[in-house]
Write a protein that holds these residues in place. Sequence first.
Motif, PDB file in Angstrom:
ATOM      1  N   MET A   1       0.825  -1.217   0.000  1.00 54.72           N
ATOM      2  CA  MET A   1       0.000   0.000   0.000  1.00 54.72           C
ATOM      3  C   MET A   1       0.857   1.263   0.000  1.00 54.72           C
ATOM      4  N   GLY A   2       1.914   1.230   0.818  1.00 48.43           N
ATOM      5  CA  GLY A   2       2.794   2.406   0.906  1.00 48.43           C
ATOM      6  C   GLY A   2       3.393   2.744  -0.455  1.00 48.43           C
ATOM      7  N   PHE A   3       3.897   1.719  -1.148  1.00 52.01           N
ATOM      8  CA  PHE A   3       4.501   1.958  -2.464  1.00 52.01           C
ATOM      9  C   PHE A   3       3.452   2.411  -3.486  1.00 52.01           C
ATOM     10  N   ALA A   4       2.238   1.839  -3.387  1.00 57.50           N
ATOM     11  CA  ALA A   4       1.182   2.265  -4.324  1.00 57.50           C
ATOM     12  C   ALA A   4       0.909   3.758  -4.155  1.00 57.50           C
ATOM     13  N   ARG A   5       0.992   4.242  -2.934  1.00 58.18           N
ATOM     14  CA  ARG A   5       0.698   5.655  -2.668  1.00 58.18           C
ATOM     15  C   ARG A   5       1.753   6.601  -3.252  1.00 58.18           C
ATOM     16  N   ILE A   6       2.960   6.074  -3.484  1.00 54.71           N
ATOM     17  CA  ILE A   6       3.963   6.963  -4.100  1.00 54.71           C
ATOM     18  C   ILE A   6       4.152   6.628  -5.586  1.00 54.71           C
ATOM     19  N   GLY A   7       3.197   5.891  -6.130  1.00 54.75           N
ATOM     20  CA  GLY A   7       3.208   5.692  -7.585  1.00 54.75           C
ATOM     21  C   GLY A   7       3.735   4.349  -8.057  1.00 54.75           C
ATOM     22  N   PHE A   8       4.239   3.524  -7.144  1.00 55.16           N
ATOM     23  CA  PHE A   8       4.746   2.207  -7.566  1.00 55.16           C
ATOM     24  C   PHE A   8       3.680   1.144  -7.305  1.00 55.16           C
ATOM     25  N   ASP A   9       2.688   1.159  -8.190  1.00 59.70           N
ATOM     26  CA  ASP A   9       1.560   0.245  -8.027  1.00 59.70           C
ATOM     27  C   ASP A   9       1.715  -0.935  -8.978  1.00 59.70           C
ATOM     28  N   ASN A  10       2.952  -1.473  -9.041  1.00 55.74           N
ATOM     29  CA  ASN A  10       3.267  -2.499 -10.039  1.00 55.74           C
ATOM     30  C   ASN A  10       2.502  -3.803  -9.839  1.00 55.74           C
ATOM     31  N   LEU A  11       2.027  -4.047  -8.616  1.00 55.60           N
ATOM     32  CA  LEU A  11       1.319  -5.297  -8.340  1.00 55.60           C
ATOM     33  C   LEU A  11      -0.192  -5.166  -8.566  1.00 55.60           C
ATOM     34  N   HIS A  12      -0.594  -4.031  -9.157  1.00 60.76           N
ATOM     35  CA  HIS A  12      -2.026  -3.725  -9.276  1.00 60.76           C
ATOM     36  C   HIS A  12      -2.860  -4.871  -9.848  1.00 60.76           C
ATOM     37  N   GLU A  13      -2.308  -5.570 -10.852  1.00 60.88           N
ATOM     38  CA  GLU A  13      -3.081  -6.644 -11.501  1.00 60.88           C
ATOM     39  C   GLU A  13      -3.412  -7.774 -10.529  1.00 60.88           C
ATOM     40  N   PHE A  14      -2.485  -8.057  -9.604  1.00 61.27           N
ATOM     41  CA  PHE A  14      -2.670  -9.193  -8.688  1.00 61.27           C
ATOM     42  C   PHE A  14      -3.155  -8.732  -7.306  1.00 61.27           C
ATOM     43  N   VAL A  15      -2.588  -7.609  -6.870  1.00 64.09           N
ATOM     44  CA  VAL A  15      -2.947  -7.102  -5.540  1.00 64.09           C
ATOM     45  C   VAL A  15      -3.307  -5.622  -5.653  1.00 64.09           C
ATOM     46  N   PRO A  16      -4.537  -5.327  -6.126  1.00 68.46           N
ATOM     47  CA  PRO A  16      -4.933  -3.909  -6.160  1.00 68.46           C
ATOM     48  C   PRO A  16      -5.020  -3.361  -4.742  1.00 68.46           C
ATOM     49  N   PHE A  17      -5.077  -2.045  -4.616  1.00 64.63           N
ATOM     50  CA  PHE A  17      -5.009  -1.412  -3.295  1.00 64.63           C
ATOM     51  C   PHE A  17      -6.074  -1.947  -2.338  1.00 64.63           C
ATOM     52  N   ASN A  18      -7.329  -2.145  -2.870  1.00 68.08           N
ATOM     53  CA  ASN A  18      -8.385  -2.578  -1.940  1.00 68.08           C
ATOM     54  C   ASN A  18      -8.131  -3.977  -1.395  1.00 68.08           C
ATOM     55  N   THR A  19      -7.442  -4.826  -2.178  1.00 68.23           N
ATOM     56  CA  THR A  19      -7.085  -6.161  -1.680  1.00 68.23           C
ATOM     57  C   THR A  19      -6.017  -6.026  -0.590  1.00 68.23           C
ATOM     58  N   ALA A  20      -4.982  -5.235  -0.895  1.00 67.41           N
ATOM     59  CA  ALA A  20      -3.901  -5.052   0.080  1.00 67.41           C
ATOM     60  C   ALA A  20      -4.440  -4.484   1.383  1.00 67.41           C
ATOM     61  N   ARG A  21      -5.356  -3.540   1.248  1.00 64.86           N
ATOM     62  CA  ARG A  21      -5.925  -2.885   2.425  1.00 64.86           C
ATOM     63  C   ARG A  21      -6.737  -3.887   3.273  1.00 64.86           C
TER      64      ARG A  21
END
Lengths: 446, 153
Positions: free
Chosen positions: A30-50
Amino acid sequence: MKYKSQKVAYWFFALSMLLLVLQLVYGFVMGFARIGFDNLHEFVPFNTARAVHTNLLVVWLLSGFMGAAYYIIPEEAQRELVNVKLAYVQLISLAVVGVVAVVGFHFNYWEGRKFLEIPRPLDFLVVINVLLFLGLILVTLFKGKRRTTTALVLSMGLLFAALLYLPGMLPFDSQVMDSFFRWWVVHLWVEGVWELIMGGILSFLLIKLTGVDREVIEKWLYVIVGLTFLSGVLGTGHHYYYIGVNKIWLIVGGIFSALEPLAFLAMALFAVNMYRKGEKKHPNKLALYWTLGAAIVSFVGAGLLGFAHTLPQTNLYTHGTLVTAMHAHLAFWGAYGMIVLAIISYSLPNMTGRKLYLTPRGRAAFWLSNIGMIGMTVAFGVAGVAQVYLERKFGMDFMLVQKEISIHFVVLIICASVFTTGIIMYIIEFYKHGRPTDEAMEVSIQ
Amino acid sequence: MLSKKQARAFFLGGTLVTFLIFIGLTIYSFSKGNDQSNHENITESVVRGKKIWESNNCMGCHTLLGEGAYYAPELTKVIDRLNMKYNGQGEEVIKSILMSPVPWQPNGRKMVAYEMTEQEAEDVVEFFRWIGEIDLNGFDRIVSPLAKEDNNN
């Protein structure tokens, strides 16, 4: 005298540590997604990680509380646990439900209700699991040679926690009703019955570590949990200010939630005073660090930082912003994370026979995790306050504000790395203790 | 000096009294005349929209009524806000995002591509419309510039 059945606690603590590590991994996603590194989005989108991050938090803490109960109740009741095999069945089923839930979150199998994302069929399994746990604990207590206040408060906390899970399972067509009763679970757990559990564990540890008379400690335990409920039950109203229910909650929630820090202040003063009063110098200094740390950090995180945004006039602007994340991180860590680590630090040498009381690694684990968490709290706080002013006061677009504050998430990730280093050290120390043995239980220090 | 018995009475008595008040206030809040949750306007479409909202864990990124994950925008009054931004086309914009086969990514932050049907997207919009009509004790004025303007007029 110690009881061999207390060993089952070790495996609950081990599960707890495993889930804590997983929770941190998803926190970083989640932390990395917030600074733009959302590379895992296809497998672990933010709502899944959260969902994984917050549910693992709940499960690792519950597993820690259950382990604490399996360790404390036999000692307080002065008898073996009534059925050890069933305790292991309960442990395995808890782990299975947890794994199925976490895997399910990756495949859109969830309920999408904050903190209660576990889908309904699994909810029923959770209920069965908790009933089994409570049965074992309460029957042991009932058949025991004595019923102490510490054991009763701890058991009452666990029983109420189970009962309060039920309102969260009620189906509603209205989002407002859904949210209203969801807080019956989440708030009354976190700012109510979990404090009973915390108080029970704290009381047990203070009796063991300081040597202060049980009667004195347990009297104050009643006062503290009394303050907790007196303020916490009606304090639920601070979640009802702006979700579509009557204005009366602005007054009731405002007054009573403003009183909530008193319970945490009392808990901190109680722990520090008992430590000063105590004449017993227990060699397990690390357990004492975690115990006093839990009492003090919970006052700052849950008490002071909660108070900072609990009044309706302030909450009108902070509701639904990162200010909440600031408070939540230090509160959960101080009140519940640290008390679980305290009981583990106390019980592990007794269960395994390896007296790693105050090693440099154990000390570093304590300081690094705490410094890291305080840094994370500050990062969330600065980001949250900036968000409130830019978005809520000056009307800037949400996404533009997120870009402006992203630098604070770089700081957050750095501090989270320090925190994680501390946790890894704690887990290495856990591993170094080895497995519990019957011989260790027989000779362990009272 | 306080005895242990008195301390226990304080705990049990205080808990019982506050819990009874809490139950009483809950009944009061949802009783006729005091209920402001817009319950009377819930339609089948709103219920379907709520189910879609939950089954996709939208709250895992967005916030609604101020509750959620703070990663994506607050969606209370979202139709009003997008109407302002897109010349009254707010509902259409929401539907196109929900029906899109590629991830919507404003400012680089990705949303899952849900590829909803027109009916599903319409239900979600209905749900948002219903949410937007709830009396939120002033919070709507904080999250929606349009509502703020309305209120000032």
